[in-house]
Design a protein around this motif. Structure first.
Motif, PDB file in Angstrom:
ATOM      1  N   PHE A   1      16.313  -1.162  -5.796  1.00 20.32           N
ATOM      2  CA  PHE A   1      15.125  -1.916  -6.195  1.00 20.32           C
ATOM      3  C   PHE A   1      13.864  -1.220  -5.715  1.00 20.32           C
ATOM      4  O   PHE A   1      12.918  -1.043  -6.480  1.00 20.32           O
ATOM      5  CB  PHE A   1      15.159  -3.345  -5.645  1.00 20.32           C
ATOM      6  N   TRP A   2      13.824  -0.830  -4.448  1.00 18.11           N
ATOM      7  CA  TRP A   2      12.615  -0.210  -3.895  1.00 18.11           C
ATOM      8  C   TRP A   2      12.366   1.164  -4.492  1.00 18.11           C
ATOM      9  O   TRP A   2      11.210   1.551  -4.713  1.00 18.11           O
ATOM     10  CB  TRP A   2      12.670  -0.174  -2.369  1.00 18.11           C
ATOM     11  N   ILE A   3      13.412   1.909  -4.767  1.00 18.53           N
ATOM     12  CA  ILE A   3      13.237   3.198  -5.441  1.00 18.53           C
ATOM     13  C   ILE A   3      12.627   2.975  -6.823  1.00 18.53           C
ATOM     14  O   ILE A   3      11.677   3.658  -7.228  1.00 18.53           O
ATOM     15  CB  ILE A   3      14.571   3.961  -5.528  1.00 18.53           C
ATOM     16  N   THR A   4      13.153   2.000  -7.542  1.00 19.79           N
ATOM     17  CA  THR A   4      12.622   1.670  -8.865  1.00 19.79           C
ATOM     18  C   THR A   4      11.176   1.198  -8.768  1.00 19.79           C
ATOM     19  O   THR A   4      10.329   1.609  -9.562  1.00 19.79           O
ATOM     20  CB  THR A   4      13.482   0.588  -9.538  1.00 19.79           C
ATOM     21  N   PHE A   5      10.894   0.364  -7.808  1.00 19.98           N
ATOM     22  CA  PHE A   5       9.541  -0.160  -7.611  1.00 19.98           C
ATOM     23  C   PHE A   5       8.555   0.982  -7.390  1.00 19.98           C
ATOM     24  O   PHE A   5       7.457   0.993  -7.952  1.00 19.98           O
ATOM     25  CB  PHE A   5       9.548  -1.119  -6.412  1.00 19.98           C
ATOM     26  N   ILE A   6       8.955   1.960  -6.599  1.00 20.51           N
ATOM     27  CA  ILE A   6       8.077   3.101  -6.314  1.00 20.51           C
ATOM     28  C   ILE A   6       7.958   4.011  -7.535  1.00 20.51           C
ATOM     29  O   ILE A   6       6.872   4.501  -7.847  1.00 20.51           O
ATOM     30  CB  ILE A   6       8.574   3.862  -5.072  1.00 20.51           C
TER      31      ILE A   6
ATOM     32  N   LEU B   1       2.875   6.142  -2.480  1.00 20.74           N
ATOM     33  CA  LEU B   1       4.031   6.957  -2.831  1.00 20.74           C
ATOM     34  C   LEU B   1       4.196   7.075  -4.338  1.00 20.74           C
ATOM     35  O   LEU B   1       4.866   7.985  -4.814  1.00 20.74           O
ATOM     36  CB  LEU B   1       5.310   6.355  -2.236  1.00 20.74           C
ATOM     37  N   GLY B   2       3.592   6.178  -5.079  1.00 21.61           N
ATOM     38  CA  GLY B   2       3.778   6.170  -6.523  1.00 21.61           C
ATOM     39  C   GLY B   2       2.681   6.845  -7.309  1.00 21.61           C
ATOM     40  O   GLY B   2       2.932   7.740  -8.106  1.00 21.61           O
ATOM     41  N   THR B   3       1.453   6.433  -7.109  1.00 17.56           N
ATOM     42  CA  THR B   3       0.360   6.918  -7.939  1.00 17.56           C
ATOM     43  C   THR B   3       0.041   8.386  -7.683  1.00 17.56           C
ATOM     44  O   THR B   3      -0.136   9.164  -8.623  1.00 17.56           O
ATOM     45  CB  THR B   3      -0.891   6.051  -7.716  1.00 17.56           C
ATOM     46  N   ALA B   4      -0.027   8.790  -6.441  1.00 15.20           N
ATOM     47  CA  ALA B   4      -0.363  10.182  -6.120  1.00 15.20           C
ATOM     48  C   ALA B   4       0.647  11.176  -6.698  1.00 15.20           C
ATOM     49  O   ALA B   4       0.234  12.176  -7.296  1.00 15.20           O
ATOM     50  CB  ALA B   4      -0.507  10.353  -4.614  1.00 15.20           C
ATOM     51  N   PRO B   5       1.960  10.945  -6.583  1.00 20.84           N
ATOM     52  CA  PRO B   5       2.893  11.883  -7.212  1.00 20.84           C
ATOM     53  C   PRO B   5       2.753  11.940  -8.738  1.00 20.84           C
ATOM     54  O   PRO B   5       2.936  12.996  -9.334  1.00 20.84           O
ATOM     55  CB  PRO B   5       4.274  11.362  -6.814  1.00 20.84           C
ATOM     56  N   GLY B   6       2.412  10.825  -9.356  1.00 21.13           N
ATOM     57  CA  GLY B   6       2.208  10.828 -10.804  1.00 21.13           C
ATOM     58  C   GLY B   6       1.069  11.756 -11.191  1.00 21.13           C
ATOM     59  O   GLY B   6       1.182  12.562 -12.122  1.00 21.13           O
TER      60      GLY B   6
ATOM     61  N   LEU C   1       4.898   6.427 -13.134  1.00 19.93           N
ATOM     62  CA  LEU C   1       5.075   6.303 -14.578  1.00 19.93           C
ATOM     63  C   LEU C   1       3.910   5.530 -15.189  1.00 19.93           C
ATOM     64  O   LEU C   1       3.363   5.922 -16.226  1.00 19.93           O
ATOM     65  CB  LEU C   1       6.411   5.631 -14.893  1.00 19.93           C
ATOM     66  N   GLY C   2       3.499   4.459 -14.526  1.00 24.20           N
ATOM     67  CA  GLY C   2       2.348   3.689 -15.004  1.00 24.20           C
ATOM     68  C   GLY C   2       1.050   4.465 -14.916  1.00 24.20           C
ATOM     69  O   GLY C   2       0.208   4.405 -15.811  1.00 24.20           O
TER      70      GLY C   2
ATOM     71  N   MET D   1       0.819  -1.180   0.000  1.00 19.09           N
ATOM     72  CA  MET D   1       0.000   0.000   0.000  1.00 19.09           C
ATOM     73  C   MET D   1       0.871   1.255   0.000  1.00 19.09           C
ATOM     74  O   MET D   1       0.548   2.231  -0.668  1.00 19.09           O
ATOM     75  CB  MET D   1      -0.932   0.004   1.209  1.00 19.09           C
ATOM     76  N   LEU D   2       1.957   1.202   0.737  1.00 19.99           N
ATOM     77  CA  LEU D   2       2.828   2.371   0.826  1.00 19.99           C
ATOM     78  C   LEU D   2       3.432   2.699  -0.535  1.00 19.99           C
ATOM     79  O   LEU D   2       3.455   3.867  -0.937  1.00 19.99           O
ATOM     80  CB  LEU D   2       3.926   2.136   1.856  1.00 19.99           C
ATOM     81  N   SER D   3       3.899   1.679  -1.265  1.00 18.78           N
ATOM     82  CA  SER D   3       4.513   1.956  -2.567  1.00 18.78           C
ATOM     83  C   SER D   3       3.487   2.514  -3.548  1.00 18.78           C
ATOM     84  O   SER D   3       3.807   3.386  -4.362  1.00 18.78           O
ATOM     85  CB  SER D   3       5.174   0.708  -3.133  1.00 18.78           C
ATOM     86  N   GLN D   4       2.260   2.042  -3.480  1.00 21.00           N
ATOM     87  CA  GLN D   4       1.214   2.575  -4.357  1.00 21.00           C
ATOM     88  C   GLN D   4       0.886   4.018  -4.001  1.00 21.00           C
ATOM     89  O   GLN D   4       0.714   4.865  -4.873  1.00 21.00           O
ATOM     90  CB  GLN D   4      -0.043   1.702  -4.291  1.00 21.00           C
TER      91      GLN D   4
END
Length: 114
Positions: free
Chosen positions: A54-59, A6-11, A64-65, A1-4
């Protein structure tokens, strides 16, 4: 949940012209693509922790997606391609399968000394 989170909202924030930075879909994709290239360079050039990279890339792949998906299905007036959900999903699936087929997959060589 944290990676999502941290990822989707900034996009969304980077791409949105009204509530965010206003880079648009293309600018946001370039920004996160460059960030991924920096992480790839760090993998090969530095001795940074591969786990951290790896975790930076994962996030970074989440925004990007999200930007890529938004670009495909948002209305043209908003800068998107106005594709249907099914067509956008098919396009993304073809891209993923193409990357898997194009980029070589190889196992890491492990030396065992005894």
């Amino acid at each position: 949940m944290l990676s999502q989170a941290l990822g989707t909202a900034p996009g969304d924030w980077v791409a949105d012209p009204e509530t965010g930075l206003g880079f648009g879909y293309e600018g946001g994709a370039i920004l996160f693509g460059v960030c991924l290239l920096v992480v790839a360079a760090a993998y090969f050039v530095t001795k940074a922790s591969h786990t951290l990279l790896f975790w930076i890339t994962f996030i970074l792949t989440s925004p990007l997606g999200a930007i890529g998906g938004d670009f495909l299905d948002k209305p043209q007036a908003s800068g998107g391609l106005a594709m249907s959900w099914y067509a956008a999903s098919a396009a993304i699936a073809c891209f993923v399968v193409g990357c898997i087929a194009f980029f070589p997959q190889r196992a890491e060589k492990i030396s065992v000394s005894g």
